[in-house]
Design a protein around this motif. Structure first.
Motif, PDB file in Angstrom:
ATOM      1  N   ARG A 135      42.216  38.266  26.345  1.00 18.31           N
ATOM      2  CA  ARG A 135      43.175  39.868  27.168  1.00 18.31           C
ATOM      3  C   ARG A 135      42.594  39.689  28.155  1.00 18.31           C
ATOM      4  O   ARG A 135      43.818  40.371  28.852  1.00 18.31           O
ATOM      5  CB  ARG A 135      42.599  40.916  25.725  1.00 18.31           C
ATOM      6  CG  ARG A 135      42.636  41.915  26.087  1.00 18.31           C
ATOM      7  CD  ARG A 135      44.216  42.108  25.362  1.00 18.31           C
ATOM      8  NE  ARG A 135      44.762  43.090  25.832  1.00 18.31           N
ATOM      9  CZ  ARG A 135      46.102  43.368  25.344  1.00 18.31           C
ATOM     10  NH1 ARG A 135      46.684  42.383  25.520  1.00 18.31           N
ATOM     11  NH2 ARG A 135      46.380  44.579  25.911  1.00 18.31           N
ATOM     12  N   ARG A 136      41.334  39.793  28.432  1.00 18.77           N
ATOM     13  CA  ARG A 136      41.279  40.627  30.372  1.00 18.77           C
ATOM     14  C   ARG A 136      41.537  39.937  31.309  1.00 18.77           C
ATOM     15  O   ARG A 136      41.556  40.252  33.022  1.00 18.77           O
ATOM     16  CB  ARG A 136      40.318  41.336  30.164  1.00 18.77           C
ATOM     17  CG  ARG A 136      39.342  42.819  29.162  1.00 18.77           C
ATOM     18  CD  ARG A 136      38.246  42.820  29.760  1.00 18.77           C
ATOM     19  NE  ARG A 136      37.694  43.998  28.586  1.00 18.77           N
ATOM     20  CZ  ARG A 136      36.239  43.821  28.211  1.00 18.77           C
ATOM     21  NH1 ARG A 136      35.323  43.994  28.521  1.00 18.77           N
ATOM     22  NH2 ARG A 136      36.534  44.905  27.739  1.00 18.77           N
ATOM     23  N   GLY A 137      42.172  38.541  30.975  1.00 24.63           N
ATOM     24  CA  GLY A 137      42.498  37.955  32.027  1.00 24.63           C
ATOM     25  C   GLY A 137      40.946  37.183  32.969  1.00 24.63           C
ATOM     26  O   GLY A 137      41.348  36.926  33.738  1.00 24.63           O
ATOM     27  N   THR A 138      40.457  37.183  32.167  1.00 22.79           N
ATOM     28  CA  THR A 138      39.187  36.475  33.117  1.00 22.79           C
ATOM     29  C   THR A 138      38.795  35.202  32.763  1.00 22.79           C
ATOM     30  O   THR A 138      37.382  35.402  32.793  1.00 22.79           O
ATOM     31  CB  THR A 138      38.022  37.843  32.778  1.00 22.79           C
ATOM     32  OG1 THR A 138      37.716  37.608  32.000  1.00 22.79           O
ATOM     33  CG2 THR A 138      37.722  39.165  33.505  1.00 22.79           C
ATOM     34  N   HIS A 139      39.013  34.465  31.216  1.00 22.44           N
ATOM     35  CA  HIS A 139      38.920  33.260  30.895  1.00 22.44           C
ATOM     36  C   HIS A 139      38.408  32.384  31.906  1.00 22.44           C
ATOM     37  O   HIS A 139      39.510  31.937  33.606  1.00 22.44           O
ATOM     38  CB  HIS A 139      39.629  32.790  30.006  1.00 22.44           C
ATOM     39  CG  HIS A 139      41.362  33.006  30.046  1.00 22.44           C
ATOM     40  ND1 HIS A 139      41.548  32.110  31.505  1.00 22.44           N
ATOM     41  CD2 HIS A 139      42.225  33.724  30.532  1.00 22.44           C
ATOM     42  CE1 HIS A 139      43.107  32.263  31.437  1.00 22.44           C
ATOM     43  NE2 HIS A 139      44.121  33.606  31.205  1.00 22.44           N
ATOM     44  N   LEU A 140      38.146  30.863  31.673  1.00 20.15           N
ATOM     45  CA  LEU A 140      38.369  30.016  32.686  1.00 20.15           C
ATOM     46  C   LEU A 140      39.303  30.190  33.394  1.00 20.15           C
ATOM     47  O   LEU A 140      39.939  29.666  32.653  1.00 20.15           O
ATOM     48  CB  LEU A 140      37.276  28.856  32.008  1.00 20.15           C
ATOM     49  CG  LEU A 140      36.909  27.794  32.952  1.00 20.15           C
ATOM     50  CD1 LEU A 140      35.951  28.103  34.061  1.00 20.15           C
ATOM     51  CD2 LEU A 140      36.432  26.662  31.858  1.00 20.15           C
ATOM     52  N   SER A 141      39.234  30.171  34.802  1.00 17.20           N
ATOM     53  CA  SER A 141      40.551  29.796  34.926  1.00 17.20           C
ATOM     54  C   SER A 141      40.708  29.280  36.624  1.00 17.20           C
ATOM     55  O   SER A 141      39.424  29.380  37.324  1.00 17.20           O
ATOM     56  CB  SER A 141      42.324  30.085  35.147  1.00 17.20           C
ATOM     57  OG  SER A 141      41.469  31.902  35.783  1.00 17.20           O
ATOM     58  N   VAL A 142      41.419  28.071  36.975  1.00 20.71           N
ATOM     59  CA  VAL A 142      40.850  27.472  39.279  1.00 20.71           C
ATOM     60  C   VAL A 142      42.391  28.355  39.251  1.00 20.71           C
ATOM     61  O   VAL A 142      43.576  28.211  39.304  1.00 20.71           O
ATOM     62  CB  VAL A 142      41.131  26.452  38.775  1.00 20.71           C
ATOM     63  CG1 VAL A 142      40.815  26.223  40.647  1.00 20.71           C
ATOM     64  CG2 VAL A 142      39.884  25.598  37.493  1.00 20.71           C
ATOM     65  N   GLU A 143      42.462  29.754  39.926  1.00 18.68           N
ATOM     66  CA  GLU A 143      42.996  30.980  40.235  1.00 18.68           C
ATOM     67  C   GLU A 143      43.500  30.664  41.867  1.00 18.68           C
ATOM     68  O   GLU A 143      44.569  30.296  42.273  1.00 18.68           O
ATOM     69  CB  GLU A 143      43.258  32.162  40.581  1.00 18.68           C
ATOM     70  CG  GLU A 143      43.136  32.308  38.774  1.00 18.68           C
ATOM     71  CD  GLU A 143      42.470  33.367  38.913  1.00 18.68           C
ATOM     72  OE1 GLU A 143      41.930  34.417  40.075  1.00 18.68           O
ATOM     73  OE2 GLU A 143      42.215  34.259  37.841  1.00 18.68           O
ATOM     74  N   PHE A 144      42.957  29.218  42.389  1.00 21.04           N
ATOM     75  CA  PHE A 144      42.686  29.379  44.002  1.00 21.04           C
ATOM     76  C   PHE A 144      43.858  28.250  44.102  1.00 21.04           C
ATOM     77  O   PHE A 144      44.670  28.382  44.967  1.00 21.04           O
ATOM     78  CB  PHE A 144      41.096  28.640  44.385  1.00 21.04           C
ATOM     79  CG  PHE A 144      41.992  27.841  45.829  1.00 21.04           C
ATOM     80  CD1 PHE A 144      42.024  28.620  46.494  1.00 21.04           C
ATOM     81  CD2 PHE A 144      42.080  26.437  46.212  1.00 21.04           C
ATOM     82  CE1 PHE A 144      42.325  28.038  48.818  1.00 21.04           C
ATOM     83  CE2 PHE A 144      42.306  25.877  47.654  1.00 21.04           C
ATOM     84  CZ  PHE A 144      42.541  26.511  48.497  1.00 21.04           C
ATOM     85  N   PHE A 145      44.246  27.833  43.586  1.00 18.66           N
ATOM     86  CA  PHE A 145      45.365  26.749  43.469  1.00 18.66           C
ATOM     87  C   PHE A 145      46.747  27.420  42.915  1.00 18.66           C
ATOM     88  O   PHE A 145      48.319  26.491  43.515  1.00 18.66           O
ATOM     89  CB  PHE A 145      45.075  24.622  42.239  1.00 18.66           C
ATOM     90  CG  PHE A 145      43.954  24.195  43.021  1.00 18.66           C
ATOM     91  CD1 PHE A 145      44.292  23.514  43.957  1.00 18.66           C
ATOM     92  CD2 PHE A 145      42.890  24.255  42.219  1.00 18.66           C
ATOM     93  CE1 PHE A 145      42.618  22.824  44.586  1.00 18.66           C
ATOM     94  CE2 PHE A 145      42.053  23.282  42.763  1.00 18.66           C
ATOM     95  CZ  PHE A 145      41.952  22.673  43.422  1.00 18.66           C
ATOM     96  N   ARG A 146      46.606  27.483  41.444  1.00 15.76           N
ATOM     97  CA  ARG A 146      47.741  28.876  41.089  1.00 15.76           C
ATOM     98  C   ARG A 146      47.503  29.612  42.390  1.00 15.76           C
ATOM     99  O   ARG A 146      49.966  29.423  42.513  1.00 15.76           O
ATOM    100  CB  ARG A 146      47.704  28.948  39.696  1.00 15.76           C
ATOM    101  CG  ARG A 146      48.558  29.836  39.595  1.00 15.76           C
ATOM    102  CD  ARG A 146      47.955  30.952  37.920  1.00 15.76           C
ATOM    103  NE  ARG A 146      47.606  32.261  38.759  1.00 15.76           N
ATOM    104  CZ  ARG A 146      46.759  32.828  38.073  1.00 15.76           C
ATOM    105  NH1 ARG A 146      46.697  32.314  36.815  1.00 15.76           N
ATOM    106  NH2 ARG A 146      45.557  34.011  38.787  1.00 15.76           N
TER     107      ARG A 146
END
Length: 165
Positions: free
Chosen positions: A73-84
């Protein structure tokens, strides 16, 4: 859907996230208290409470799965934002949509498989606690349902905002 109903849906989903985090927080306090009792029982009373380990395992499952749903919901789940974030805007938007769809699918699988696990374990008791083993599966399903709701909001909200413009 009108802007007013969209706002209501947002408030309901935010309330569900806050409720989930509140429950997880209370469970964290309970977890700390029972470990305090474990230490007191072991070293002061010289009588280790044997139920603490099983209770702690159950509580940790609830905390982890509720926290995971709130993270979506808060958008703090595991993600690799650097590439995106390094991608051009159109590809970036596509990656965000793909991530939401993948999480949505994952939430559906969690909800369903959590139910299956509940159904298969509900008639068995957790040792030393005397409650149904199915209580370990409930947070899996609940978290899956919450993740589905939160992902649907992430997918639908941009479409509704574009229509409003």
């Amino acid at each position: 859907m009108t802007a007013q109903s969209t706002g209501l849906a947002e408030r309901i989903l935010d309330w569900l996230a806050k409720l989930s985090m509140g429950v997880a927080s209370v469970l964290m306090v309970i977890l700390i208290a029972i470990f305090g009792w474990l230490v007191f029982g072991r070293y002061v009373l010289n009588n280790t409470p044997t139920w603490v380990e099983q209770a702690a395992l159950l509580i940790v499952v609830w905390i982890a799965f509720l926290g995971a749903a709130v993270g979506v919901r808060r958008g703090t789940h595991l993600s690799v934002e650097f590439f995106r974030d390094a991608l051009p805007p159109r590809l970036r938007a596509g990656m965000v949509t793909f991530a939401s769809l993948a999480l949505l699918f994952f939430g559906v699988v969690m909800a369903w498989q959590g139910y299956v696990m509940f159904d298969r374990t509900v008639r068995r008791d957790i040792p030393l606690l005397g409650i149904s083993e199915g209580w370990r599966a409930v947070p899996v399903s609940l978290s899956g349902v919450l993740i589905v709701l939160f992902c649907l909001d992430d997918l639908i909200r941009p479409v509704l905002l574009r229509q409003k413009d």
